[in-house]
Design a protein around this motif. Structure first.
Motif, PDB file in Angstrom:
ATOM      1  N   LEU A 100      13.810 -40.109  13.933  1.00 10.72           N
ATOM      2  CA  LEU A 100      14.029 -40.785  12.655  1.00 10.72           C
ATOM      3  C   LEU A 100      12.726 -41.384  12.135  1.00 10.72           C
ATOM      4  O   LEU A 100      12.414 -41.300  10.946  1.00 10.72           O
ATOM      5  CB  LEU A 100      15.103 -41.866  12.834  1.00 10.72           C
ATOM      6  CG  LEU A 100      15.656 -42.474  11.561  1.00 10.72           C
ATOM      7  CD1 LEU A 100      17.179 -42.398  11.550  1.00 10.72           C
ATOM      8  CD2 LEU A 100      15.237 -43.933  11.458  1.00 10.72           C
ATOM      9  N   LEU A 101      11.950 -41.962  13.046  1.00  9.62           N
ATOM     10  CA  LEU A 101      10.658 -42.537  12.655  1.00  9.62           C
ATOM     11  C   LEU A 101       9.706 -41.457  12.153  1.00  9.62           C
ATOM     12  O   LEU A 101       9.025 -41.639  11.132  1.00  9.62           O
ATOM     13  CB  LEU A 101      10.052 -43.281  13.852  1.00  9.62           C
ATOM     14  CG  LEU A 101       8.739 -44.038  13.635  1.00  9.62           C
ATOM     15  CD1 LEU A 101       8.710 -45.301  14.488  1.00  9.62           C
ATOM     16  CD2 LEU A 101       7.524 -43.192  13.975  1.00  9.62           C
ATOM     17  N   MET A 102       9.656 -40.315  12.843  1.00  4.81           N
ATOM     18  CA  MET A 102       8.736 -39.237  12.446  1.00  4.81           C
ATOM     19  C   MET A 102       9.130 -38.624  11.107  1.00  4.81           C
ATOM     20  O   MET A 102       8.272 -38.172  10.342  1.00  4.81           O
ATOM     21  CB  MET A 102       8.685 -38.156  13.526  1.00  4.81           C
ATOM     22  CG  MET A 102       8.099 -38.615  14.842  1.00  4.81           C
ATOM     23  SD  MET A 102       6.477 -39.395  14.705  1.00  4.81           S
ATOM     24  CE  MET A 102       5.446 -37.993  14.309  1.00  4.81           C
ATOM     25  N   SER A 103      10.427 -38.622  10.792  1.00  2.00           N
ATOM     26  CA  SER A 103      10.842 -38.109   9.480  1.00  2.00           C
ATOM     27  C   SER A 103      10.317 -39.011   8.362  1.00  2.00           C
ATOM     28  O   SER A 103       9.923 -38.524   7.298  1.00  2.00           O
ATOM     29  CB  SER A 103      12.369 -38.014   9.420  1.00  2.00           C
ATOM     30  OG  SER A 103      12.965 -39.294   9.412  1.00  2.00           O
ATOM     31  N   LEU A 104      10.293 -40.324   8.605  1.00  5.25           N
ATOM     32  CA  LEU A 104       9.752 -41.252   7.607  1.00  5.25           C
ATOM     33  C   LEU A 104       8.232 -41.126   7.504  1.00  5.25           C
ATOM     34  O   LEU A 104       7.666 -41.251   6.417  1.00  5.25           O
ATOM     35  CB  LEU A 104      10.137 -42.686   7.967  1.00  5.25           C
ATOM     36  CG  LEU A 104      11.635 -43.007   7.870  1.00  5.25           C
ATOM     37  CD1 LEU A 104      11.923 -44.400   8.404  1.00  5.25           C
ATOM     38  CD2 LEU A 104      12.121 -42.885   6.435  1.00  5.25           C
ATOM     39  N   ILE A 105       7.563 -40.886   8.637  1.00  7.84           N
ATOM     40  CA  ILE A 105       6.110 -40.677   8.617  1.00  7.84           C
ATOM     41  C   ILE A 105       5.769 -39.404   7.828  1.00  7.84           C
ATOM     42  O   ILE A 105       4.779 -39.350   7.089  1.00  7.84           O
ATOM     43  CB  ILE A 105       5.543 -40.598  10.047  1.00  7.84           C
ATOM     44  CG1 ILE A 105       5.740 -41.935  10.766  1.00  7.84           C
ATOM     45  CG2 ILE A 105       4.070 -40.212  10.042  1.00  7.84           C
ATOM     46  CD1 ILE A 105       5.032 -43.103  10.134  1.00  7.84           C
ATOM     47  N   LYS A 107       7.510 -38.260   5.310  1.00  8.52           N
ATOM     48  CA  LYS A 107       7.666 -38.642   3.903  1.00  8.52           C
ATOM     49  C   LYS A 107       6.443 -39.389   3.389  1.00  8.52           C
ATOM     50  O   LYS A 107       6.005 -39.207   2.249  1.00  8.52           O
ATOM     51  CB  LYS A 107       8.911 -39.517   3.730  1.00  8.52           C
ATOM     52  CG  LYS A 107      10.203 -38.756   3.611  1.00  8.52           C
ATOM     53  CD  LYS A 107      11.346 -39.675   3.277  1.00  8.52           C
ATOM     54  CE  LYS A 107      12.618 -38.897   3.009  1.00  8.52           C
ATOM     55  NZ  LYS A 107      12.534 -38.038   1.811  1.00  8.52           N
ATOM     56  N   LEU A 108       5.879 -40.260   4.238  1.00  5.29           N
ATOM     57  CA  LEU A 108       4.728 -41.065   3.834  1.00  5.29           C
ATOM     58  C   LEU A 108       3.421 -40.265   3.822  1.00  5.29           C
ATOM     59  O   LEU A 108       2.470 -40.653   3.156  1.00  5.29           O
ATOM     60  CB  LEU A 108       4.576 -42.259   4.783  1.00  5.29           C
ATOM     61  CG  LEU A 108       5.610 -43.376   4.651  1.00  5.29           C
ATOM     62  CD1 LEU A 108       5.525 -44.310   5.848  1.00  5.29           C
ATOM     63  CD2 LEU A 108       5.396 -44.151   3.363  1.00  5.29           C
ATOM     64  N   GLY A 109       3.368 -39.176   4.585  1.00  8.66           N
ATOM     65  CA  GLY A 109       2.123 -38.424   4.698  1.00  8.66           C
ATOM     66  C   GLY A 109       1.157 -39.037   5.690  1.00  8.66           C
ATOM     67  O   GLY A 109      -0.059 -38.944   5.520  1.00  8.66           O
ATOM     68  N   GLY A 110       1.682 -39.677   6.729  1.00  2.74           N
ATOM     69  CA  GLY A 110       0.831 -40.267   7.760  1.00  2.74           C
ATOM     70  C   GLY A 110       0.465 -39.248   8.823  1.00  2.74           C
ATOM     71  O   GLY A 110       1.215 -38.298   9.069  1.00  2.74           O
ATOM     72  N   ALA A 111      -0.694 -39.422   9.464  1.00  2.00           N
ATOM     73  CA  ALA A 111      -1.130 -38.511  10.531  1.00  2.00           C
ATOM     74  C   ALA A 111      -0.197 -38.673  11.730  1.00  2.00           C
ATOM     75  O   ALA A 111       0.267 -39.783  12.002  1.00  2.00           O
ATOM     76  CB  ALA A 111      -2.572 -38.839  10.923  1.00  2.00           C
ATOM     77  N   PRO A 112       0.084 -37.585  12.471  1.00  2.00           N
ATOM     78  CA  PRO A 112      -0.450 -36.220  12.315  1.00  2.00           C
ATOM     79  C   PRO A 112       0.376 -35.335  11.375  1.00  2.00           C
ATOM     80  O   PRO A 112       0.214 -34.130  11.385  1.00  2.00           O
ATOM     81  CB  PRO A 112      -0.378 -35.690  13.752  1.00  2.00           C
ATOM     82  CG  PRO A 112       0.828 -36.369  14.327  1.00  2.00           C
ATOM     83  CD  PRO A 112       0.905 -37.723  13.681  1.00  2.00           C
ATOM     84  N   ILE A 152       4.847 -45.843  19.333  1.00  2.00           N
ATOM     85  CA  ILE A 152       4.633 -44.692  18.443  1.00  2.00           C
ATOM     86  C   ILE A 152       3.958 -45.129  17.153  1.00  2.00           C
ATOM     87  O   ILE A 152       3.054 -44.451  16.639  1.00  2.00           O
ATOM     88  CB  ILE A 152       5.975 -43.990  18.138  1.00  2.00           C
ATOM     89  CG1 ILE A 152       6.637 -43.503  19.411  1.00  2.00           C
ATOM     90  CG2 ILE A 152       5.768 -42.824  17.178  1.00  2.00           C
ATOM     91  CD1 ILE A 152       5.891 -42.397  20.115  1.00  2.00           C
ATOM     92  N   LEU A 153       4.361 -46.272  16.607  1.00  2.00           N
ATOM     93  CA  LEU A 153       3.772 -46.760  15.358  1.00  2.00           C
ATOM     94  C   LEU A 153       2.292 -47.087  15.531  1.00  2.00           C
ATOM     95  O   LEU A 153       1.483 -46.825  14.639  1.00  2.00           O
ATOM     96  CB  LEU A 153       4.526 -47.993  14.863  1.00  2.00           C
ATOM     97  CG  LEU A 153       5.747 -47.740  13.969  1.00  2.00           C
ATOM     98  CD1 LEU A 153       6.446 -49.032  13.644  1.00  2.00           C
ATOM     99  CD2 LEU A 153       5.338 -47.014  12.698  1.00  2.00           C
ATOM    100  N   ILE A 154       1.917 -47.671  16.667  1.00  2.00           N
ATOM    101  CA  ILE A 154       0.508 -47.976  16.923  1.00  2.00           C
ATOM    102  C   ILE A 154      -0.302 -46.687  17.000  1.00  2.00           C
ATOM    103  O   ILE A 154      -1.398 -46.584  16.424  1.00  2.00           O
ATOM    104  CB  ILE A 154       0.361 -48.797  18.224  1.00  2.00           C
ATOM    105  CG1 ILE A 154       0.884 -50.217  18.010  1.00  2.00           C
ATOM    106  CG2 ILE A 154      -1.094 -48.831  18.688  1.00  2.00           C
ATOM    107  CD1 ILE A 154       0.897 -51.064  19.258  1.00  2.00           C
ATOM    108  N   LEU A 155       0.227 -45.676  17.690  1.00  2.00           N
ATOM    109  CA  LEU A 155      -0.475 -44.385  17.795  1.00  2.00           C
ATOM    110  C   LEU A 155      -0.644 -43.735  16.424  1.00  2.00           C
ATOM    111  O   LEU A 155      -1.740 -43.253  16.084  1.00  2.00           O
ATOM    112  CB  LEU A 155       0.306 -43.467  18.735  1.00  2.00           C
ATOM    113  CG  LEU A 155      -0.286 -42.074  18.973  1.00  2.00           C
ATOM    114  CD1 LEU A 155      -1.667 -42.182  19.614  1.00  2.00           C
ATOM    115  CD2 LEU A 155       0.641 -41.232  19.838  1.00  2.00           C
ATOM    116  N   ILE A 156       0.421 -43.723  15.609  1.00  2.00           N
ATOM    117  CA  ILE A 156       0.351 -43.134  14.268  1.00  2.00           C
ATOM    118  C   ILE A 156      -0.619 -43.915  13.392  1.00  2.00           C
ATOM    119  O   ILE A 156      -1.380 -43.337  12.603  1.00  2.00           O
ATOM    120  CB  ILE A 156       1.758 -43.087  13.640  1.00  2.00           C
ATOM    121  CG1 ILE A 156       2.629 -42.078  14.375  1.00  2.00           C
ATOM    122  CG2 ILE A 156       1.680 -42.729  12.160  1.00  2.00           C
ATOM    123  CD1 ILE A 156       4.084 -42.111  13.986  1.00  2.00           C
TER     124      ILE A 156
END
Length: 336
Positions: A100-105, A107-112, A152-156
């Protein structure tokens, strides 16, 4: 925009705004997802406002990426609901909450998961680019505050800051430069989104304040290449360099104030390594922005002349220059 006053555009803008407001005010994930879909349906026609083939291609890419992320979002939400039988606190399952978190990332266009954003922004107008980099990030950022997955958020966050800063080097397209800069700034916002949401909001608001006059100035040039900054024009020569350096986070400008608040907060929480890596990413991008500033101030060739006069941004200009004094009380509160 030739047809910006066309009545249907008001409807599309209203749907876009309604979708974001619905997500921000929703009590659980199903209605948040509905708000995201409403926002997407209102935003896609605005991307095709001039009817050009490049805009149609960009809107199709945007639709595919957002549809993929929305599909992953709703499927992981439904599986989490099936696991917990609740729409409210449902993050006991580590794998599904990460999905769920990666789906939002995405959407945001965050790495990777940032690969789609630079590929698409080269084909957009500055107004649509501004909306994608600002308004379209509000709802996903709000939803990220509800997910407790700190590692995960810190790594992203670190990946976004470092990759955005490194990829900006040697770019010549201004839209790509602003896009990679946005990815880097997203990393700074994600670094504090679980620790102190108010600092993320302050950073995001300052980014918008800097971006509005900067993108309006860049929109006045004939094309989107870096060498156009060397054209002689009647714009205040210190306005564009100040906004560029403020975006880079050079003290004592407004962008530096945002980064200083986050650095102080992270150091107080003993995130020393994270603070160091964020600082290194900011220094890498600052090198490129200083080069842009030199092109603007020193290499203004008299051969190319642009007589366009733009609106005055005296208030934002003064806010950038004197931000440390204006927002001193915020820094003082955090230091104590």
């Amino acid at each position: 925009m030739n047809n910006k006053f066309f009545p249907s555009n008001f409807l599309f803008i209203s749907i876009m705004l309604l979708g974001t407001i619905m997500t921000l005010s929703s009590p659980h994930w199903l209605t948040m997802w509905i708000g995201l879909e409403l926002n997407l349906m209102g935003f896609l026609p605005l991307m095709n406002i001039k009817g050009k083939s490049l805009e149609a291609e960009a809107s199709m890419k945007y639709f595919i990426i957002q549809s993929i992320s929305s599909s992953v979002l709703i499927m992981s939400s439904l599986m989490l609901y099936n696991y917990n039988m609740s729409w409210y606190s449902m993050f006991n399952h580590k794998f599904l909450s990460t999905m769920l978190l990666m789906s939002l990332i995405l959407k945001l266009g965050g790495a990777p998961l940032h690969f789609w954003l630079p590929n698409m922004t080269k084909q957009m107008t500055w107004l649509i680019l501004f909306l994608i980099l600002t308004w379209q990030k509000i709802a996903p950022l709000f939803m990220l505050t509800l997910i407790s997955n700190m590692n995960i958020l810190i790594l992203i966050s670190l990946l976004s800051t470092l990759l955005g800063s490194i990829m900006i080097l040697n770019q010549t397209n201004m839209q790509l430069i602003i896009t990679y800069s946005s990815i880097s700034h997203l990393g700074w916002m994600l670094s504090m989104i679980m620790l102190n949401t108010s600092l993320t909001i302050i950073y995001f608001m300052n980014y918008i304040i800097i971006s509005i006059p900067l993108m309006n100035l860049l929109n006045s040039y004939n094309n989107n290449h870096l060498y156009t900054l060397t054209h002689k024009n009647k714009i205040n020569k210190m306005m564009l360099p100040t906004l560029i350096l403020s975006l880079a986070g050079l003290p004592p400008l407004l962008g530096f104030m945002s980064k200083l608040l986050i650095l102080i907060s992270l150091m107080q929480m003993n995130f020393i390594l994270m603070t160091l890596l964020l600082f290194i990413g900011s220094l890498i991008s600052l090198f490129f922005y200083l080069n842009m500033t030199l092109m603007t101030i020193i290499k203004s060739y008299f051969l190319f002349e642009n007589n366009m006069l733009l609106k005055s941004y005296n208030l934002i200009y003064l806010m950038n220059i004197f931000s440390i004094f204006i927002f001193y009380f915020l820094i003082n509160i955090l230091i104590k």
